[in-house]
Design a protein around this motif. Structure first.
Motif, mmCIF file in Angstrom:
data_model
loop_
_atom_site.group_PDB
_atom_site.id
_atom_site.type_symbol
_atom_site.label_atom_id
_atom_site.label_comp_id
_atom_site.label_asym_id
_atom_site.label_seq_id
_atom_site.Cartn_x
_atom_site.Cartn_y
_atom_site.Cartn_z
ATOM 1 N N ILE A 26 0.847 -1.196 0.000
ATOM 2 C CA ILE A 26 0.000 0.000 0.000
ATOM 3 C C ILE A 26 0.875 1.237 0.000
ATOM 4 O O ILE A 26 1.682 1.418 0.911
ATOM 5 C CB ILE A 26 -0.934 0.007 1.218
ATOM 6 N N PHE A 27 0.697 2.080 -1.013
ATOM 7 C CA PHE A 27 1.420 3.339 -1.062
ATOM 8 C C PHE A 27 0.636 4.439 -0.370
ATOM 9 O O PHE A 27 1.179 5.215 0.407
ATOM 10 C CB PHE A 27 1.730 3.732 -2.502
ATOM 11 N N SER A 28 -0.657 4.497 -0.659
ATOM 12 C CA SER A 28 -1.500 5.516 -0.033
ATOM 13 C C SER A 28 -2.963 5.110 -0.107
ATOM 14 O O SER A 28 -3.344 4.287 -0.940
ATOM 15 C CB SER A 28 -1.308 6.879 -0.704
ATOM 16 N N ILE A 29 -3.745 5.694 0.780
ATOM 17 C CA ILE A 29 -5.197 5.474 0.811
ATOM 18 C C ILE A 29 -5.869 6.823 0.944
ATOM 19 O O ILE A 29 -5.477 7.634 1.798
ATOM 20 C CB ILE A 29 -5.607 4.566 1.981
ATOM 21 N N SER A 30 -6.887 7.073 0.157
ATOM 22 C CA SER A 30 -7.581 8.352 0.222
ATOM 23 C C SER A 30 -8.650 8.370 1.309
ATOM 24 O O SER A 30 -8.717 9.325 2.089
ATOM 25 C CB SER A 30 -8.227 8.688 -1.126
ATOM 26 N N VAL A 31 -9.476 7.341 1.343
ATOM 27 C CA VAL A 31 -10.604 7.321 2.273
ATOM 28 C C VAL A 31 -10.786 5.918 2.835
ATOM 29 O O VAL A 31 -10.690 4.943 2.084
ATOM 30 C CB VAL A 31 -11.924 7.751 1.591
ATOM 31 N N ARG A 99 -3.707 3.257 -3.548
ATOM 32 C CA ARG A 99 -2.652 3.085 -4.548
ATOM 33 C C ARG A 99 -1.626 2.083 -4.042
ATOM 34 O O ARG A 99 -1.199 2.160 -2.891
ATOM 35 C CB ARG A 99 -1.950 4.413 -4.832
ATOM 36 N N HIS A 100 -1.228 1.180 -4.917
ATOM 37 C CA HIS A 100 -0.197 0.212 -4.553
ATOM 38 C C HIS A 100 1.193 0.739 -4.889
ATOM 39 O O HIS A 100 2.198 0.176 -4.450
ATOM 40 C CB HIS A 100 -0.452 -1.111 -5.255
ATOM 41 N N SER A 101 1.235 1.802 -5.678
ATOM 42 C CA SER A 101 2.500 2.442 -6.026
ATOM 43 C C SER A 101 2.251 3.909 -6.293
ATOM 44 O O SER A 101 1.107 4.340 -6.464
ATOM 45 C CB SER A 101 3.128 1.776 -7.257
ATOM 46 N N TYR A 102 3.340 4.674 -6.372
ATOM 47 C CA TYR A 102 3.221 6.124 -6.508
ATOM 48 C C TYR A 102 2.417 6.521 -7.741
ATOM 49 O O TYR A 102 1.567 7.394 -7.683
ATOM 50 C CB TYR A 102 4.616 6.743 -6.570
ATOM 51 N N SER A 103 2.682 5.913 -8.853
ATOM 52 C CA SER A 103 2.040 6.317 -10.110
ATOM 53 C C SER A 103 0.978 5.337 -10.578
ATOM 54 O O SER A 103 0.460 5.447 -11.687
ATOM 55 C CB SER A 103 3.108 6.453 -11.213
ATOM 56 N N GLY A 104 0.651 4.388 -9.736
ATOM 57 C CA GLY A 104 -0.324 3.370 -10.132
ATOM 58 C C GLY A 104 -1.753 3.858 -10.043
ATOM 59 O O GLY A 104 -2.024 4.940 -9.512
#
Length: 120
Positions: A26-31, A99-104
């Motif tokens: 996991i790179f990031s989660i919005s909500v 996102r699983h990656s920065y640009s994914g």
């Protein structure tokens, strides 16, 4: 990807705490949020929280439920107090904008559901 826990049987006026952990790369989660579906009813949003900490609650749970996250553990919690019989439902955790990656690309995931029963 999402593992929810914490449901069960509780008496009216009681409390429960639901947890939901997102796993994998996991790179990031919005909500992150919680929905519920009672028998014969549509699934409805209970509460959500953004990566910035903004929260949103259904009117029916305002003042009784709180939502929080442990970003290091990619986990969302739903603290439910003063539970009522009408809170009885299957509760589903939801992750949006993962996102699983920065640009994914971004993805939406649902947990398997955990049953909350409020009854005397």
């Amino acid at each position: 990807q999402l593992q929810a826990s914490g449901g069960g049987l509780v008496q009216p006026g009681g409390s429960l705490r639901l947890s939901c952990a997102a796993s994998g790369t996991i790179f990031s989660i919005s909500v992150m949020g919680w929905y519920r579906q009672a028998p014969g009813q549509q699934r409805e949003l209970v509460a959500s929280i953004t990566s910035g900490g903004d929260t949103n609650f259904a009117d029916s749970v305002k003042g009784r439920f709180t939502i929080s996250t442990d970003n290091a553990k990619n986990t969302v919690y739903l603290q439910m107090n003063s539970l009522k019989p009408e809170d009885t439902a299957v509760y589903y955790c939801n992750v949006d904008g993962l996102r699983h990656s920065y640009s994914g690309p971004t993805y939406t995931y649902w947990g398997q559901g955990t049953l909350v029963t409020v009854s005397s």
